[in-house]
Structures are given as C-alpha cells and as structure tokens.
Enzyme design. Structure first.
Site, mmCIF file in Angstrom:
data_model
loop_
_atom_site.group_PDB
_atom_site.id
_atom_site.type_symbol
_atom_site.label_atom_id
_atom_site.label_comp_id
_atom_site.label_asym_id
_atom_site.label_seq_id
_atom_site.Cartn_x
_atom_site.Cartn_y
_atom_site.Cartn_z
ATOM 1 N N ASP A 1 19.279 40.322 -19.382
ATOM 2 C CA ASP A 1 18.368 39.203 -19.632
ATOM 3 C C ASP A 1 19.133 37.930 -19.284
ATOM 4 O O ASP A 1 20.089 37.570 -19.966
ATOM 5 C CB ASP A 1 17.939 39.225 -21.104
ATOM 6 C CG ASP A 1 16.886 38.172 -21.437
ATOM 7 O OD1 ASP A 1 16.913 37.100 -20.823
ATOM 8 O OD2 ASP A 1 16.042 38.435 -22.322
ATOM 9 N N TYR B 1 17.702 39.379 -27.799
ATOM 10 C CA TYR B 1 16.514 38.692 -28.299
ATOM 11 C C TYR B 1 15.784 39.614 -29.293
ATOM 12 O O TYR B 1 15.543 40.787 -29.008
ATOM 13 C CB TYR B 1 15.651 38.393 -27.080
ATOM 14 C CG TYR B 1 14.369 37.671 -27.282
ATOM 15 C CD1 TYR B 1 14.342 36.399 -27.833
ATOM 16 C CD2 TYR B 1 13.166 38.239 -26.860
ATOM 17 C CE1 TYR B 1 13.149 35.726 -27.989
ATOM 18 C CE2 TYR B 1 11.966 37.566 -27.003
ATOM 19 C CZ TYR B 1 11.967 36.313 -27.571
ATOM 20 O OH TYR B 1 10.785 35.648 -27.716
ATOM 21 N N ARG C 1 -5.216 41.272 -9.592
ATOM 22 C CA ARG C 1 -4.223 41.856 -10.493
ATOM 23 C C ARG C 1 -2.962 42.290 -9.769
ATOM 24 O O ARG C 1 -1.894 42.412 -10.368
ATOM 25 C CB ARG C 1 -4.844 43.047 -11.234
ATOM 26 C CG ARG C 1 -4.096 43.422 -12.501
ATOM 27 C CD ARG C 1 -4.770 44.534 -13.263
ATOM 28 N NE ARG C 1 -4.784 45.765 -12.524
ATOM 29 C CZ ARG C 1 -5.861 46.509 -12.279
ATOM 30 N NH1 ARG C 1 -7.034 46.153 -12.751
ATOM 31 N NH2 ARG C 1 -5.789 47.611 -11.577
ATOM 32 N N LYS D 1 10.914 29.417 -20.387
ATOM 33 C CA LYS D 1 12.000 28.547 -20.854
ATOM 34 C C LYS D 1 12.305 27.516 -19.765
ATOM 35 O O LYS D 1 11.485 26.652 -19.505
ATOM 36 C CB LYS D 1 13.223 29.399 -21.222
ATOM 37 C CG LYS D 1 12.875 30.567 -22.151
ATOM 38 C CD LYS D 1 12.578 30.115 -23.573
ATOM 39 C CE LYS D 1 11.935 31.194 -24.431
ATOM 40 N NZ LYS D 1 12.690 32.429 -24.610
HETATM 41 C C1 LIG Z 1 12.176 33.653 -25.109
HETATM 42 C C2 LIG Z 1 12.989 34.779 -24.644
HETATM 43 C C3 LIG Z 1 12.382 35.939 -24.161
HETATM 44 C C4 LIG Z 1 10.868 36.131 -24.211
HETATM 45 O O1 LIG Z 1 10.220 35.267 -23.355
HETATM 46 P P1 LIG Z 1 8.669 34.857 -23.570
HETATM 47 O O2 LIG Z 1 8.353 34.203 -22.279
HETATM 48 O O3 LIG Z 1 8.648 33.968 -24.752
HETATM 49 O O4 LIG Z 1 7.918 36.123 -23.792
HETATM 50 C C5 LIG Z 1 13.175 36.940 -23.664
HETATM 51 N N1 LIG Z 1 14.511 36.819 -23.659
HETATM 52 C C6 LIG Z 1 15.143 35.726 -24.124
HETATM 53 C C7 LIG Z 1 16.615 35.656 -24.078
HETATM 54 C C8 LIG Z 1 14.398 34.677 -24.641
HETATM 55 O O5 LIG Z 1 15.019 33.620 -25.136
#
Ligand SMILES: *Cc1c(COP(=O)(O)O)cnc(C)c1O
Length: 387
Positions: free
Chosen positions: A183, A113, A60, A208
């Site tokens: 982000d 988001y 972990r 992504k």
């Molecule tokens: C998809 C996304 C997230 C969340 O990511 P996950 O891996 O799906 O939890 C956070 N911020 C942005 C800008 C996103 O497009």
C-alpha cells in the site's frame, strides 16, 4: 519512462488523451453506460476484447477518461498496467482477492490500515484464507508457509510510521513464489516507486493526495507484467469501477501532485520539528526523523516525506486530550488525509504481532497548506491544555 520519471513533465501531460483541434485542456468527464457501435461486427470485436485496457465496450469496463488515468498511474509507477476502482479500500481488498485462493495463507503487516485488517479477519477468513500478521521490521522468512501466496504491507505503517524494507520483503516473497503487495498511499509515486524495488503490486487510495482536495474517492491497483491480467480480471469480474467525476478529479489532481507533495513535505517537517521541542510531546513518529524505525531504509528508498505523521503526547485524562483537540482552530477533526486542509485525530493502534506500549496518547496529524507558522501557533495555544 525511466526509474525516476521527470514528474514535472509527466504530471502535466500524461492522461489527457489525443483529440482534435479546439480541444479543452482537460479531458471532459466521461459519463456513459451503453456505448454504440456502427456495426454488429464492431460490437462483437469490442465484446471479445472487453477485458483489455482501452477497449470501449460498456461503462463498467472503462471509459476514455478512466483509461487515460490508468495509463498515467501505470507510467508514474513504472508498472505494466493499472486498474482503477471505487476506493482505496477496494484496491486493497481486490488485490488480496486477486492474490489468494481458498486454502491459501497471507502474511499481512501488523501496522496496516485498520480496514485492511478488518477485511482479512472478517471476510477472507470466511473464504478459507488464513492470515498471519507480522512485524514489518522483521525478516519474514520464518513465517512463510508452503501455501503463502502474498505478503501485504504498507510503507510506512499506518499511524505509527515504521518504514519496512520493501526490497528485502519483496525479494523474500518472490523467492518463495508469493506476491509482494504494498500500500503506497502515503508516499505516492512522487516519493517512492515500489515496483522498481521489487514489489509486484502497488495499491493506492487516490482519495488522499492524488485527488488532494478531500472531495473524491478512488483507488488504484498498479501491477507488474505478471500480476496485471489477474488483477484486472478480478476487478472487472467484481463489477467495481470508479465514478466518472472521481476520475476527472484524480486526473486534475495529478497536475499539481508533485508541487503539493513538496509543499506537504516542507510544512510537515517544519511542524514536526517544532512539535519535537514541546514539553507535552514525548515523541514524533515521522520517517524523516532519525529515531523513526526504518529511517535509513526511508533515506535509501524514498525521495521525500508526506505531510502525515504522528506524535505521542504525555499521558493524560481523556478529558484533557479532548480539550486539546477541540481547542485547535486550524485542524479539522475527521478521518482520511492528503487534502489541502490540516487534520488531527487521536488514534489507537491495534497490534497483535508486535506491542504498542508507548506511555502516552498517539495523535496523528495531516499538515495541509495553511501557513506552517500559523499551525504551530495554533498548536502552541492548545498543547498546554494537556497539562
Ligand atoms: C485511506 C487509506 C486507504 C483506504 O482508502 P479509501 O479511498 O478511503 O477507501 C487505504 N490505505 C491507506 C494507507 C489509507 O490511508
């Protein structure tokens, strides 16, 4: 590593570990919970250092492969450290928890988001953290309170793609003693490195572009020197960790990240420019377009554009919107983005600090690696269904 690393070299060589001769090119999947020690003294030394990056103690707390991946992300972002977590949303929520205590106030951009907003409204609020949403294109100074501990924003904004001034927001936050958390999922470190522009923490959804194949879920919190210890401690205290297969897929994704980003940029621009000429398209929301709010900031601070953007199509009935989306052969219908496949999704931005009153439907596209001419032909066939 300098401010602008040589990604072509770094992406190929970072995070593969040092091993003996006869080694596979890729680090094997690190599958492990219990780790064994030769003596109790060695075990105790590992237990005492278990919060430190690189200490193998228990699965972990990290594995050989997750430590390599974190070191690679740290180097690519020019940070002091990185914690890998189970999803992008976890990176957002743990970074906010690492920044705020009960009684604090957070400034959160209006165009973040949607699940980030959900966490602020439905979880942080329960723990006595107050949130004010702000227009990411405005000066934040008047909104800062004595208890504001962090400013959270996205560059560009989710769905609507306004590009905020990372330098200005970060500098204002810092002067006030608040953390700037950004982000950076859209740009990846290939196109923008917010820590070098003054941000304290960059979070990523590695699900992504970094994974890049729509088959893994992972998140990263990349920090500067001052924030790294508290962010690592928060993630470890929470008990979160990425799955070992997802760590492996992220390391593999990094090898081709620069090429994929450049391909996504070029196809994305081709399709976006073609869409701008179509009678059904009122507007293209894409940071590389001069009409995009923050386009000049994008030109100054980013080195490219991802393949994700939105269009506003002429107002029409929901039936026609459905007919258009359903008629597309090459565009999948589904959430997320940054994979090899093209996607399309109508989106409804929720705005409370600003207003979204475009006279049409907002539709988000992820341009994948199909031939861009084929994608335009597919859209050309389906767009008249909006009329
Ligand atoms: C998809 C996304 C997230 C969340 O990511 P996950 O891996 O799906 O939890 C956070 N911020 C942005 C800008 C996103 O497009």
């Amino acid at each position: 590593m300098t401010d602008r690393p040589l990604f072509s070299d770094a992406l190929v060589h970072l995070g593969r570990g040092v091993q003996a001769n006869g080694r596979p090119v890729n680090l094997p999947i690190s599958q492990g919970s219990t780790m064994l020690f030769n003596s109790l003294a060695e075990f105790e030394a590992a237990r005492d250092a278990r919060h430190q990056h690189g200490t193998l103690y228990y699965g972990r707390y990290g594995t050989p492969a997750s430590f390599e991946l974190e070191a690679a992300m740290t180097a690519l972002e020019g940070g002091a450290g990185c914690v890998s977590v189970s999803a992008g949303l976890t990176a957002v929520t743990l970074a906010l928890m690492g920044a705020a205590r009960s009684g604090d106030h957070l400034l959160v951009a209006d165009n973040v988001y949607m699940p980030t907003r959900n966490f602020c409204d439905n979880v942080l609020a329960r723990y006595g953290v107050e949130v004010t949403y702000f227009d990411s294109m405005q000066d934040i100074s008047p909104l800062l309170q004595s208890n504001t501990s962090a400013v959270m924003f996205e560059a560009p904004g989710s769905g609507t793609f306004e590009v905020p001034d990372i330098r200005a927001i970060s500098a204002t936050a810092r002067a006030h003693g608040a953390l700037a958390i950004i982000d950076g999922t859209w740009a990846t470190p290939i196109f923008c490195r917010p820590l070098s522009l003054g941000a304290d923490v960059v979070v990523h959804s590695g699900s992504k572009y970094i994974g890049g194949h729509a088959d893994s879920m992972i998140g990263f919190i990349v920090c500067n020197e001052a924030t790294y210890p508290r962010m690592r401690q928060m993630a470890l205290a929470f008990g979160d960790k990425p799955g070992s297969q997802d760590v492996f897929l992220s390391l593999r994704g990094l090898r081709t990240l620069e090429m994929r980003m450049k391909a996504a940029e070029s196809s994305g621009l081709q399709v976006a420019r073609w869409l701008a000429e179509q009678p059904q398209v009122l507007k293209v929301l894409h940071p590389a377009f001069p009409e995009c709010p923050g386009h000049d900031t994008w030109k100054r601070d980013f080195e490219g554009s991802a393949g994700l953007f939105s269009i506003v199509v002429r107002d029409c009935s929901t039936d026609r919107l459905h007919a258009f989306v359903d008629a597309l052969d090459l565009f999948g219908i589904g959430v997320s983005w940054g994979g090899f496949e093209s996607l399309i999704l109508p989106v409804r931005p929720l705005r409370t600090a600003t207003r979204w009153d475009e006279a049409g439907h907002l539709v988000r596209l992820n341009i994948g690696f199909e031939n861009p001419d084929s994608l335009c032909a597919d859209l050309a066939r389906a767009l008249p269904l909006l009329d």
